[in-house]
Design a protein around this motif. Structure first.
Motif, PDB file in Angstrom:
ATOM      1  N   GLY A 160       0.796  -1.222   0.000  1.00  0.00           N
ATOM      2  CA  GLY A 160       0.000   0.000   0.000  1.00  0.00           C
ATOM      3  C   GLY A 160       0.818   1.257   0.000  1.00  0.00           C
ATOM      4  O   GLY A 160       0.400   2.259   0.540  1.00  0.00           O
ATOM      5  N   SER A 161       2.037   1.253  -0.559  1.00  0.00           N
ATOM      6  CA  SER A 161       2.861   2.446  -0.598  1.00  0.00           C
ATOM      7  C   SER A 161       3.453   2.586  -1.992  1.00  0.00           C
ATOM      8  O   SER A 161       3.248   1.754  -2.872  1.00  0.00           O
ATOM      9  CB  SER A 161       3.980   2.351   0.446  1.00  0.00           C
ATOM     10  OG  SER A 161       4.800   1.227   0.181  1.00  0.00           O
ATOM     11  N   GLY A 162       4.221   3.656  -2.217  1.00  0.00           N
ATOM     12  CA  GLY A 162       4.929   3.811  -3.465  1.00  0.00           C
ATOM     13  C   GLY A 162       4.028   3.877  -4.678  1.00  0.00           C
ATOM     14  O   GLY A 162       2.987   4.513  -4.686  1.00  0.00           O
ATOM     15  N   GLY A 163       4.474   3.172  -5.744  1.00  0.00           N
ATOM     16  CA  GLY A 163       3.783   3.239  -7.015  1.00  0.00           C
ATOM     17  C   GLY A 163       2.342   2.804  -6.965  1.00  0.00           C
ATOM     18  O   GLY A 163       1.490   3.370  -7.651  1.00  0.00           O
ATOM     19  N   LEU A 164       2.030   1.779  -6.192  1.00  0.00           N
ATOM     20  CA  LEU A 164       0.662   1.279  -6.137  1.00  0.00           C
ATOM     21  C   LEU A 164      -0.290   2.336  -5.605  1.00  0.00           C
ATOM     22  O   LEU A 164      -1.355   2.588  -6.193  1.00  0.00           O
ATOM     23  CB  LEU A 164       0.596   0.018  -5.272  1.00  0.00           C
ATOM     24  CG  LEU A 164      -0.788  -0.615  -5.126  1.00  0.00           C
ATOM     25  CD1 LEU A 164      -1.356  -0.991  -6.486  1.00  0.00           C
ATOM     26  CD2 LEU A 164      -0.736  -1.830  -4.219  1.00  0.00           C
ATOM     27  N   ASN A 165       0.079   2.961  -4.498  1.00  0.00           N
ATOM     28  CA  ASN A 165      -0.778   4.007  -3.941  1.00  0.00           C
ATOM     29  C   ASN A 165      -0.985   5.134  -4.933  1.00  0.00           C
ATOM     30  O   ASN A 165      -2.091   5.658  -5.093  1.00  0.00           O
ATOM     31  CB  ASN A 165      -0.150   4.582  -2.660  1.00  0.00           C
ATOM     32  CG  ASN A 165      -0.730   3.951  -1.418  1.00  0.00           C
ATOM     33  OD1 ASN A 165      -1.691   3.199  -1.478  1.00  0.00           O
ATOM     34  ND2 ASN A 165      -0.136   4.253  -0.285  1.00  0.00           N
ATOM     35  N   GLU A 166       0.085   5.514  -5.617  1.00  0.00           N
ATOM     36  CA  GLU A 166       0.000   6.657  -6.518  1.00  0.00           C
ATOM     37  C   GLU A 166      -0.944   6.384  -7.679  1.00  0.00           C
ATOM     38  O   GLU A 166      -1.782   7.219  -8.026  1.00  0.00           O
ATOM     39  CB  GLU A 166       1.393   7.006  -7.033  1.00  0.00           C
ATOM     40  CG  GLU A 166       1.430   8.320  -7.784  1.00  0.00           C
ATOM     41  CD  GLU A 166       2.840   8.871  -7.924  1.00  0.00           C
ATOM     42  OE1 GLU A 166       2.984   9.938  -8.553  1.00  0.00           O
ATOM     43  OE2 GLU A 166       3.778   8.229  -7.426  1.00  0.00           O
ATOM     44  N   VAL A 167      -0.817   5.213  -8.294  1.00  0.00           N
ATOM     45  CA  VAL A 167      -1.660   4.923  -9.460  1.00  0.00           C
ATOM     46  C   VAL A 167      -3.097   4.630  -9.045  1.00  0.00           C
ATOM     47  O   VAL A 167      -4.033   4.828  -9.828  1.00  0.00           O
ATOM     48  CB  VAL A 167      -1.061   3.757 -10.270  1.00  0.00           C
ATOM     49  CG1 VAL A 167      -1.282   2.421  -9.581  1.00  0.00           C
ATOM     50  CG2 VAL A 167      -1.644   3.721 -11.683  1.00  0.00           C
TER      51      VAL A 167
END
Length: 359
Positions: free
Chosen positions: A271-278
């Motif tokens: 739930g952090s980094g790229g996944l959260n952003e997209v």
């Protein structure tokens, strides 16, 4: 006919027996002659109201169980629509003769003149039959409202259709369960098999996956072949639905423990980094989709492209599960998708699938 003073009575706090005569006055009122702009109950001493509040059309209106006026203020609490309604604006005939799309394009083009060429702006609004700038801005607002209502109606239809399809698929899944199509194979149920495949796709070692599942590779291969065969023979796609749900939410069953999920996916999988952003940026989702599509035509591996955004294959499945239902029931989003795809397909085609990525 009832007079203004007879109609304009404060009966707040009274019971119906106490204002029975007043009810008779209301009953005798010729409402066809009622003009909210001239009666005291109009409350037009100020134009804009607080949109977070509910307002009465006269200062002493009783509660909703008592006689009251039609609450026009709640229909148009503020802004140019209220101003236009109060002043009884109508759309000029020159605009009514146009289609909605043509009228919207023309009026917005005229609006762009406002800050750059005031004289031409005034000439244009007069040419299209508007009395002044406020009348013109009201016309744009009216077209925007009509467009929003059309979108809302389309969205409601899509949601209704999706609900029917979801109910139909739920019935198929129930039938598959009753018919034994979802019975475990060698002790491995569909959800476990799907979750295991998701972990493998996310980078978890096969031996570690088999250890969590509690099986050996020869059995795993047989189970995979049988589940694949069942899915291919299921014309209702019920098995595929169960598989897809488990694959996209793979931290279930034997894979639910924190220890099982450690190190099995990218840094974004928690739930952090790229996944959260997209997950929060629809445009970014379309950008990555276009990047993969254009990359495939140029021989680039889709998984490697995802890594450039801090995502795994499993992450991408979760992202798809997040955005797909929204696009299926949001007409505006579907239109935005087309515009964004045109933009990013051109960008990645010219940059050879993102040789120069701005992320």
């Amino acid at each position: 006919m009832s007079t203004i003073n007879e109609l304009y009575q404060n009966v707040s706090g009274k019971n119906k027996d106490e204002y029975r005569d007043y009810l008779l006055v209301l009953d005798r009122m010729d409402w066809h002659s009622y003009d909210y702009t001239t009666w005291p109950c109009a409350d037009l001493s100020f134009q804009d109201l607080d949109t977070n509040e509910n307002y009465d059309v006269w200062p002493f209106k009783p509660n909703l169980n008592e006689p009251h006026w039609v609450d026009l203020n709640n229909q148009f609490p503020s802004g140019i629509r209220r101003y236009g309604y109060v002043n009884k604006f109508v759309m000029p005939e020159q605009v009514r003769e146009l289609s909605h799309d043509d009228a919207t394009d023309i009026l917005n083009d005229i609006k762009d003149l406002k800050d750059n060429n005031a004289e031409e702006f005034n000439d244009q609004i007069n040419e299209y039959g508007f009395s002044d700038e406020k009348h013109f801005l009201w016309g744009i607002a009216l077209l925007d409202d009509a467009e929003e209502k059309a979108y809302d109606a389309a969205d409601d239809f899509l949601k209704e259709q999706k609900a029917k399809l979801d109910a139909q698929m739920d019935a198929h899944v129930e039938a598959a369960e009753a018919g034994g199509l979802l019975d475990p194979i060698s002790g491995i149920d569909m959800e476990t098999w799907a979750a295991a495949n998701a972990k493998i796709a996310g980078g978890m070692d096969l031996e570690e996956v088999l250890k969590v599942v509690g099986t050996e590779k020869p059995i795993w291969d047989e189970v995979s072949a049988e589940w694949t065969a069942r899915m291919s023979q299921d014309t209702t796609f019920a098995i595929s639905k169960v598989y897809g749900d488990a694959f996209m939410n793979s931290n279930i069953g034997k894979f639910a423990s924190e220890e099982t999920n450690q190190g099995s996916a990218s840094s974004s999988s928690n739930g952090s980094g790229g996944l959260n952003e997209v997950m929060e940026d629809f445009e970014l989702y379309i950008k990555i989709m276009c990047h993969q599509n254009m990359g495939a035509t140029q021989g680039k591996d889709a998984a490697s492209i995802l890594q450039e955004y801090g995502l795994t294959v499993t992450d991408w499945s979760s992202v798809g599960a997040h955005w797909s239902p929204k696009m299926a029931t949001d007409t505006r989003m579907a239109l935005q998708m087309g515009e964004l795809m045109e933009k990013y397909n051109a960008e990645f085609a010219s940059a050879k699938a993102g040789d120069d990525i701005d992320f």
